[in-house]
Scaffold this active site. Sequence first.
Site, PDB file in Angstrom:
ATOM      1  N   PRO A 172       0.829  -1.219   0.000  1.00  0.00           N
ATOM      2  CA  PRO A 172       0.000   0.000   0.000  1.00  0.00           C
ATOM      3  C   PRO A 172       0.861   1.266   0.000  1.00  0.00           C
ATOM      4  O   PRO A 172       1.822   1.357   0.744  1.00  0.00           O
ATOM      5  CB  PRO A 172      -0.787  -0.117   1.309  1.00  0.00           C
ATOM      6  CG  PRO A 172      -0.705  -1.548   1.700  1.00  0.00           C
ATOM      7  CD  PRO A 172       0.582  -2.066   1.146  1.00  0.00           C
ATOM      8  N   GLU A 173       0.495   2.193  -0.871  1.00  0.00           N
ATOM      9  CA  GLU A 173       1.190   3.477  -0.944  1.00  0.00           C
ATOM     10  C   GLU A 173       0.204   4.562  -0.525  1.00  0.00           C
ATOM     11  O   GLU A 173      -0.868   4.260  -0.015  1.00  0.00           O
ATOM     12  CB  GLU A 173       1.715   3.704  -2.377  1.00  0.00           C
ATOM     13  CG  GLU A 173       2.590   2.547  -2.875  1.00  0.00           C
ATOM     14  CD  GLU A 173       3.103   2.740  -4.303  1.00  0.00           C
ATOM     15  OE1 GLU A 173       3.175   3.892  -4.770  1.00  0.00           O
ATOM     16  OE2 GLU A 173       3.421   1.731  -4.950  1.00  0.00           O
TER      17      GLU A 173
END
Length: 287
Positions: free
Chosen positions: A2-3
């Site tokens: 996840p960014e």
Amino acid sequence: MPELPEVETIRRDLLPHVVGRTITGVRVAPGAERVVRGDDTFARRLAGRRIGDILRRGKYLLFRLDGKGEPLFLAVHLRMTGSLLFRRSGDPPDAYIRAVIALDDGSELRYADLRKLGQMWLVDSPEEATGRLGPEPLDAAFTAAKLRGILSGRRAPVKSVLLDQRAIAGIGNIYADEALFAGRIHPLRLAGSLSEAEVRRLHRAIRRVLNDALGNRGSSFRDYVDAAGREGTHQLRVKVFRRTGQPCYVCGAEIARIKVGGRSTHFCPHCQPEGDTDVATTKRRPD
Ligand SMILES: [Zn+2]
């Protein structure tokens, strides 16, 4: 992993449900000591605290916990396979649950993590969890001039600088590749060699790519799910990431893959030429 868009999607999902709720209990699953740091005191320090707000810095989620005197923050970093699920206590069990935080309205936050690489821990301030981080790329303060200051003088590939959380916070492998494609910048270009026009283009590209991904509730290439356990849809809209060998949507050339700083990097050799110049790009598409 996840960014920024994925972590921000989870934050926005959770906000209306958990802010104002009081933590009534915490269960840490056996074998989750690596995930929940300081677990002998973790549950005790959380119980009775009220969730005052949820902040995000880079890829970190920070729950501000009010009550019981000194401010306290629950920091969460999802790493590769972590997810934070909002459920009712009677909902069916989820796989790979490492910790459950029960709230006073019968809801709960479940931390799931297949590979147990993510972490949850308590800190006195957000900075204590995050360390030094670069600016938030979607903040108004992140201007093209700010980006120029970050890139100038750096002799590392521009891709590596985009991934450096101390330079800019929240960008990982997916959005670095997408932003460089949208900005028509070769990933191996030395950061300090970008012209004014290229920096402006990259600045616009970073913000557009992150905002688009946020609008699509993030990218689910492998494990990412939102707070309800649903996948995002931006993986269906990426232009280069993991499209090696497929035709570029702009010019039809094959998307190439190289390693930059040990990370797989996807780009279009035609749209992102190594020796791009201001003159050439201005002629091709004035901005
Ligand atoms: Zn192309």
